[in-house]
Write a protein that holds these residues in place. Sequence first.
Motif, PDB file in Angstrom:
ATOM      1  N   PHE A  53     -36.076 -22.120  70.590  1.00  0.00           N
ATOM      2  CA  PHE A  53     -36.758 -22.522  69.362  1.00  0.00           C
ATOM      3  C   PHE A  53     -35.745 -22.873  68.276  1.00  0.00           C
ATOM      4  O   PHE A  53     -34.736 -22.193  68.105  1.00  0.00           O
ATOM      5  CB  PHE A  53     -37.675 -21.404  68.865  1.00  0.00           C
ATOM      6  CG  PHE A  53     -38.840 -21.123  69.773  1.00  0.00           C
ATOM      7  CD1 PHE A  53     -39.938 -21.970  69.808  1.00  0.00           C
ATOM      8  CD2 PHE A  53     -38.821 -20.019  70.616  1.00  0.00           C
ATOM      9  CE1 PHE A  53     -41.009 -21.718  70.657  1.00  0.00           C
ATOM     10  CE2 PHE A  53     -39.881 -19.754  71.466  1.00  0.00           C
ATOM     11  CZ  PHE A  53     -40.978 -20.614  71.493  1.00  0.00           C
ATOM     12  N   ASN A  54     -36.036 -23.937  67.550  1.00  0.00           N
ATOM     13  CA  ASN A  54     -35.204 -24.298  66.401  1.00  0.00           C
ATOM     14  C   ASN A  54     -35.485 -23.383  65.215  1.00  0.00           C
ATOM     15  O   ASN A  54     -34.576 -23.045  64.449  1.00  0.00           O
ATOM     16  CB  ASN A  54     -35.458 -25.747  65.991  1.00  0.00           C
ATOM     17  CG  ASN A  54     -35.193 -26.731  67.118  1.00  0.00           C
ATOM     18  OD1 ASN A  54     -36.127 -27.240  67.733  1.00  0.00           O
ATOM     19  ND2 ASN A  54     -33.932 -26.995  67.400  1.00  0.00           N
ATOM     20  N   TRP A  55     -36.758 -23.023  65.049  1.00  0.00           N
ATOM     21  CA  TRP A  55     -37.178 -22.187  63.929  1.00  0.00           C
ATOM     22  C   TRP A  55     -38.165 -21.131  64.414  1.00  0.00           C
ATOM     23  O   TRP A  55     -38.966 -21.391  65.319  1.00  0.00           O
ATOM     24  CB  TRP A  55     -37.877 -23.014  62.843  1.00  0.00           C
ATOM     25  CG  TRP A  55     -36.963 -23.895  62.060  1.00  0.00           C
ATOM     26  CD1 TRP A  55     -36.599 -25.181  62.357  1.00  0.00           C
ATOM     27  CD2 TRP A  55     -36.296 -23.550  60.839  1.00  0.00           C
ATOM     28  NE1 TRP A  55     -35.738 -25.664  61.410  1.00  0.00           N
ATOM     29  CE2 TRP A  55     -35.543 -24.691  60.450  1.00  0.00           C
ATOM     30  CE3 TRP A  55     -36.263 -22.420  60.042  1.00  0.00           C
ATOM     31  CZ2 TRP A  55     -34.760 -24.711  59.313  1.00  0.00           C
ATOM     32  CZ3 TRP A  55     -35.488 -22.441  58.886  1.00  0.00           C
ATOM     33  CH2 TRP A  55     -34.748 -23.573  58.530  1.00  0.00           C
ATOM     34  N   GLN A  81     -29.086 -15.147  66.666  1.00  0.00           N
ATOM     35  CA  GLN A  81     -28.209 -15.776  65.679  1.00  0.00           C
ATOM     36  C   GLN A  81     -28.216 -17.292  65.789  1.00  0.00           C
ATOM     37  O   GLN A  81     -27.731 -17.981  64.894  1.00  0.00           O
ATOM     38  CB  GLN A  81     -26.795 -15.230  65.814  1.00  0.00           C
ATOM     39  CG  GLN A  81     -26.688 -13.752  65.463  1.00  0.00           C
ATOM     40  CD  GLN A  81     -25.266 -13.259  65.437  1.00  0.00           C
ATOM     41  OE1 GLN A  81     -24.324 -14.027  65.551  1.00  0.00           O
ATOM     42  NE2 GLN A  81     -25.102 -11.955  65.300  1.00  0.00           N
ATOM     43  N   ARG A  82     -28.771 -17.841  66.888  1.00  0.00           N
ATOM     44  CA  ARG A  82     -28.856 -19.293  67.038  1.00  0.00           C
ATOM     45  C   ARG A  82     -30.140 -19.852  66.435  1.00  0.00           C
ATOM     46  O   ARG A  82     -30.309 -21.074  66.361  1.00  0.00           O
ATOM     47  CB  ARG A  82     -28.771 -19.676  68.525  1.00  0.00           C
ATOM     48  CG  ARG A  82     -27.505 -19.223  69.215  1.00  0.00           C
ATOM     49  CD  ARG A  82     -27.283 -19.978  70.495  1.00  0.00           C
ATOM     50  NE  ARG A  82     -28.356 -19.813  71.462  1.00  0.00           N
ATOM     51  CZ  ARG A  82     -28.388 -18.848  72.374  1.00  0.00           C
ATOM     52  NH1 ARG A  82     -27.405 -17.948  72.425  1.00  0.00           N
ATOM     53  NH2 ARG A  82     -29.386 -18.757  73.235  1.00  0.00           N
ATOM     54  N   SER A 121     -39.006 -33.463  62.441  1.00  0.00           N
ATOM     55  CA  SER A 121     -39.952 -33.883  63.472  1.00  0.00           C
ATOM     56  C   SER A 121     -39.360 -33.638  64.857  1.00  0.00           C
ATOM     57  O   SER A 121     -38.199 -33.968  65.111  1.00  0.00           O
ATOM     58  CB  SER A 121     -40.286 -35.367  63.299  1.00  0.00           C
ATOM     59  OG  SER A 121     -41.176 -35.800  64.312  1.00  0.00           O
ATOM     60  N   GLY A 122     -40.140 -33.042  65.724  1.00  0.00           N
ATOM     61  CA  GLY A 122     -39.677 -32.734  67.076  1.00  0.00           C
ATOM     62  C   GLY A 122     -39.092 -31.358  67.244  1.00  0.00           C
ATOM     63  O   GLY A 122     -38.805 -30.933  68.373  1.00  0.00           O
ATOM     64  N   ASP A 123     -38.862 -30.622  66.138  1.00  0.00           N
ATOM     65  CA  ASP A 123     -38.373 -29.244  66.247  1.00  0.00           C
ATOM     66  C   ASP A 123     -39.373 -28.383  67.013  1.00  0.00           C
ATOM     67  O   ASP A 123     -40.591 -28.568  66.908  1.00  0.00           O
ATOM     68  CB  ASP A 123     -38.179 -28.632  64.855  1.00  0.00           C
ATOM     69  CG  ASP A 123     -36.862 -29.020  64.207  1.00  0.00           C
ATOM     70  OD1 ASP A 123     -36.020 -29.620  64.897  1.00  0.00           O
ATOM     71  OD2 ASP A 123     -36.681 -28.719  63.009  1.00  0.00           O
ATOM     72  N   ASP A 124     -38.838 -27.449  67.785  1.00  0.00           N
ATOM     73  CA  ASP A 124     -39.675 -26.433  68.427  1.00  0.00           C
ATOM     74  C   ASP A 124     -39.758 -25.236  67.493  1.00  0.00           C
ATOM     75  O   ASP A 124     -38.727 -24.660  67.109  1.00  0.00           O
ATOM     76  CB  ASP A 124     -39.077 -25.999  69.770  1.00  0.00           C
ATOM     77  CG  ASP A 124     -39.352 -27.011  70.865  1.00  0.00           C
ATOM     78  OD1 ASP A 124     -40.533 -27.362  71.054  1.00  0.00           O
ATOM     79  OD2 ASP A 124     -38.394 -27.442  71.530  1.00  0.00           O
ATOM     80  N   VAL A 125     -40.973 -24.848  67.130  1.00  0.00           N
ATOM     81  CA  VAL A 125     -41.185 -23.817  66.122  1.00  0.00           C
ATOM     82  C   VAL A 125     -42.099 -22.730  66.690  1.00  0.00           C
ATOM     83  O   VAL A 125     -43.190 -23.016  67.182  1.00  0.00           O
ATOM     84  CB  VAL A 125     -41.820 -24.407  64.842  1.00  0.00           C
ATOM     85  CG1 VAL A 125     -42.011 -23.317  63.792  1.00  0.00           C
ATOM     86  CG2 VAL A 125     -40.957 -25.537  64.297  1.00  0.00           C
ATOM     87  N   ARG A 147     -43.293 -29.256  67.101  1.00  0.00           N
ATOM     88  CA  ARG A 147     -44.013 -28.656  68.235  1.00  0.00           C
ATOM     89  C   ARG A 147     -44.161 -27.161  67.956  1.00  0.00           C
ATOM     90  O   ARG A 147     -43.160 -26.447  67.834  1.00  0.00           O
ATOM     91  CB  ARG A 147     -43.257 -28.887  69.538  1.00  0.00           C
ATOM     92  CG  ARG A 147     -43.217 -30.343  69.968  1.00  0.00           C
ATOM     93  CD  ARG A 147     -42.599 -30.489  71.356  1.00  0.00           C
ATOM     94  NE  ARG A 147     -41.182 -30.157  71.335  1.00  0.00           N
ATOM     95  CZ  ARG A 147     -40.210 -31.040  71.141  1.00  0.00           C
ATOM     96  NH1 ARG A 147     -40.512 -32.306  70.912  1.00  0.00           N
ATOM     97  NH2 ARG A 147     -38.946 -30.670  71.151  1.00  0.00           N
ATOM     98  N   VAL A 148     -45.395 -26.708  67.855  1.00  0.00           N
ATOM     99  CA  VAL A 148     -45.675 -25.352  67.395  1.00  0.00           C
ATOM    100  C   VAL A 148     -46.182 -24.477  68.539  1.00  0.00           C
ATOM    101  O   VAL A 148     -47.090 -24.866  69.284  1.00  0.00           O
ATOM    102  CB  VAL A 148     -46.719 -25.356  66.258  1.00  0.00           C
ATOM    103  CG1 VAL A 148     -47.067 -23.927  65.847  1.00  0.00           C
ATOM    104  CG2 VAL A 148     -46.201 -26.140  65.067  1.00  0.00           C
TER     105      VAL A 148
END
Length: 261
Positions: A53-55, A81-82, A121-125, A147-148
Amino acid sequence: MARVLLLTPPEQSADVAFLLEEEGHEPLFWPLLGAPIATPPALRAAAEQVGRFNWVVITDRPVLRVFLEAINAAGSRSALQRVRWLAGDAATARAIERLGGEVRVPGDGKWTSAVSGLLESGDDVLVLHAEALPEILEEALEAAGVRVTALQVEVPAARAGDRAEDAEVVIVHSAAAGEAWAEATLGELHHVHDQYCCGPHGHRHGAAAGPSVVVSEALRVVATSASAAAALQELGVKVHRTASAPAADAVVDAALSALSE
């Protein structure tokens, strides 16, 4: 006779309590996290794959504690931490900051500006929440084109316990319990940079709270596992003994050793 505090409900630590009594000591109970809840498969999978996940958007501290339990069980703590975090309030953010995470707090619940300014846009959350997801957050995520994965987390109810001030030894059974213990005894010591997408702004969440319980400086801290010990040490809590195994006899041996110091 020594008083030994267990951060669990009595039914969860009956074997440890029995062995302590056999040794002539008095077990006390302060179940900071409430009774444990089985980790549902979806939350377990998210914990195992948290690094993808990005966020991670997390609404409050109890939800964070449940998630950290799942993280520790999955053995994926190093991946935290990433990940970048959006926290619903400053108390939750301070806990994340202590783990080394990069965290932002939307000022006064301004989810729309935080999401539009930080997420791409396109982040995996991954979104974790206990109550219904705020409509404004749901709409902001949809508008951002991310992307949620949204999971509603069941949070155990806290229970009243014995007087922690009377204890000579405390036994910490998990990383999440260690974090709750540190917050209760040390207070929220770490300032979080209260920022969101529009940059720094004044701290709007009040001063960090002090400890809710004051314990003796002579208190001995025993961790039942390496992960619990690591969580305590990261938060500035001295660990006097770490049990060689989570089994009741090994935990009691560690407590007795700490008492002999």
